[in-house]
Write a protein that holds these residues in place. Structure first.
Motif, short mmCIF file in Angstrom:
data_model
loop_
_atom_site.label_atom_id
_atom_site.label_comp_id
_atom_site.label_asym_id
_atom_site.label_seq_id
_atom_site.Cartn_x
_atom_site.Cartn_y
_atom_site.Cartn_z
N SER A 12 0.89 -1.12 -0.02
CA SER A 12 0.46 0.35 -0.37
C SER A 12 0.75 1.42 -0.11
CB SER A 12 -0.65 0.48 1.11
OG SER A 12 0.24 -0.61 2.40
N ASN A 42 -2.50 14.25 7.89
CA ASN A 42 -3.50 14.49 9.73
C ASN A 42 -2.83 13.02 10.19
OD1 ASN A 42 -5.81 14.19 11.48
ND2 ASN A 42 -7.18 12.63 10.51
N GLU A 54 -4.83 -1.45 8.17
CA GLU A 54 -5.97 -0.07 8.63
C GLU A 54 -5.19 1.61 9.02
OE1 GLU A 54 -7.98 -1.09 12.18
OE2 GLU A 54 -8.93 -2.76 11.59
N ALA A 55 -6.15 2.75 8.34
CA ALA A 55 -6.27 3.87 8.34
C ALA A 55 -5.11 4.28 9.12
CB ALA A 55 -6.24 4.59 7.92
N SER A 57 -3.76 8.01 9.09
CA SER A 57 -3.17 8.64 8.60
C SER A 57 -4.12 9.44 7.35
CB SER A 57 -1.51 8.96 9.13
OG SER A 57 -2.20 10.54 7.77
N ASP A 58 -4.14 9.91 7.73
CA ASP A 58 -4.54 10.43 5.46
C ASP A 58 -3.56 11.70 5.16
OD1 ASP A 58 -6.35 12.70 5.81
OD2 ASP A 58 -7.60 11.36 7.18
N GLU A 60 -3.37 14.70 2.37
CA GLU A 60 -4.63 15.33 1.27
C GLU A 60 -3.36 16.13 0.65
OE1 GLU A 60 -7.85 19.30 1.04
OE2 GLU A 60 -6.87 18.50 2.50
N SER A 66 -6.11 10.65 0.83
CA SER A 66 -5.85 9.27 0.47
C SER A 66 -5.21 8.93 2.13
CB SER A 66 -4.37 9.14 -0.04
OG SER A 66 -4.60 9.50 -1.63
N ASP A 67 -5.30 7.65 1.99
CA ASP A 67 -5.32 7.11 3.32
C ASP A 67 -3.59 6.05 3.75
OD1 ASP A 67 -8.20 7.56 4.72
OD2 ASP A 67 -8.62 5.41 4.14
N LEU A 69 -1.83 3.45 5.62
CA LEU A 69 -2.13 2.54 6.14
C LEU A 69 -0.80 1.67 7.08
CD1 LEU A 69 -4.32 0.73 3.30
CD2 LEU A 69 -4.88 2.00 4.99
N SER A 70 -0.99 1.05 8.22
CA SER A 70 -0.04 1.07 9.26
C SER A 70 -0.26 -0.48 7.91
CB SER A 70 -0.88 0.95 10.18
OG SER A 70 0.48 0.33 11.28
#
Length: 126
Positions: A12, A42, A54-55, A57-58, A60, A66-67, A69-70
């Motif tokens: 990812s 973020n 799972e996200a 952070s995101d 922009e 976009s997320d 993912l960890s």
């Protein structure tokens, strides 16, 4: 594209550097290039839990939100707050602009070495 061989990579497009029991996580050069100019990041809080896939952070960019993912499950022990003031650091130095440091890791996804990740990125471009 830059694929440092001392890092591991998630499919990812996050990079991981293991530093003892700490996993430092950021966004790869490929990802920042695909996103374009990043204008906002973020981030989670210290003490937050993260989970594989799972996200946490995101980001922009001028193109999209976009997320991030960890690639591991664990506890956030440090957050790179410089990115909140200057998100363009991710574009300028994706491997220096880490997002979080995670400890107490209980799970990690299958991570790729630099050669495998470079091949993965090439396949995505086709």
């Amino acid at each position: 594209m830059n694929f440092p061989s001392d890092l591991l990579y998630a499919k990812s497009h996050e990079w991981v550097r293991k530093d003892g029991d700490t996993y430092v996580i950021g966004l790869s050069d490929f990802a920042q290039d695909e996103l374009g100019d990043i204008v906002f990041v973020n981030l989670p809080q210290e003490g937050d839990s993260v989970s594989v896939g799972e996200a946490f952070s995101d980001v922009e960019s001028v193109k999209a939100v976009s997320d991030v993912l960890s690639p591991v499950s664990g506890t956030v022990v440090a957050v790179n707050e410089e990115l909140m003031d200057d998100p363009a650091k991710v574009n300028a130095d994706p491997y220096g602009a880490w997002f979080v440091k995670v400890e107490n890791v209980t799970e990690e996804e299958e991570l790729l070495d630099a050669a495998a990740y470079e091949a993965h990125c090439a396949a995505e471009k086709e």
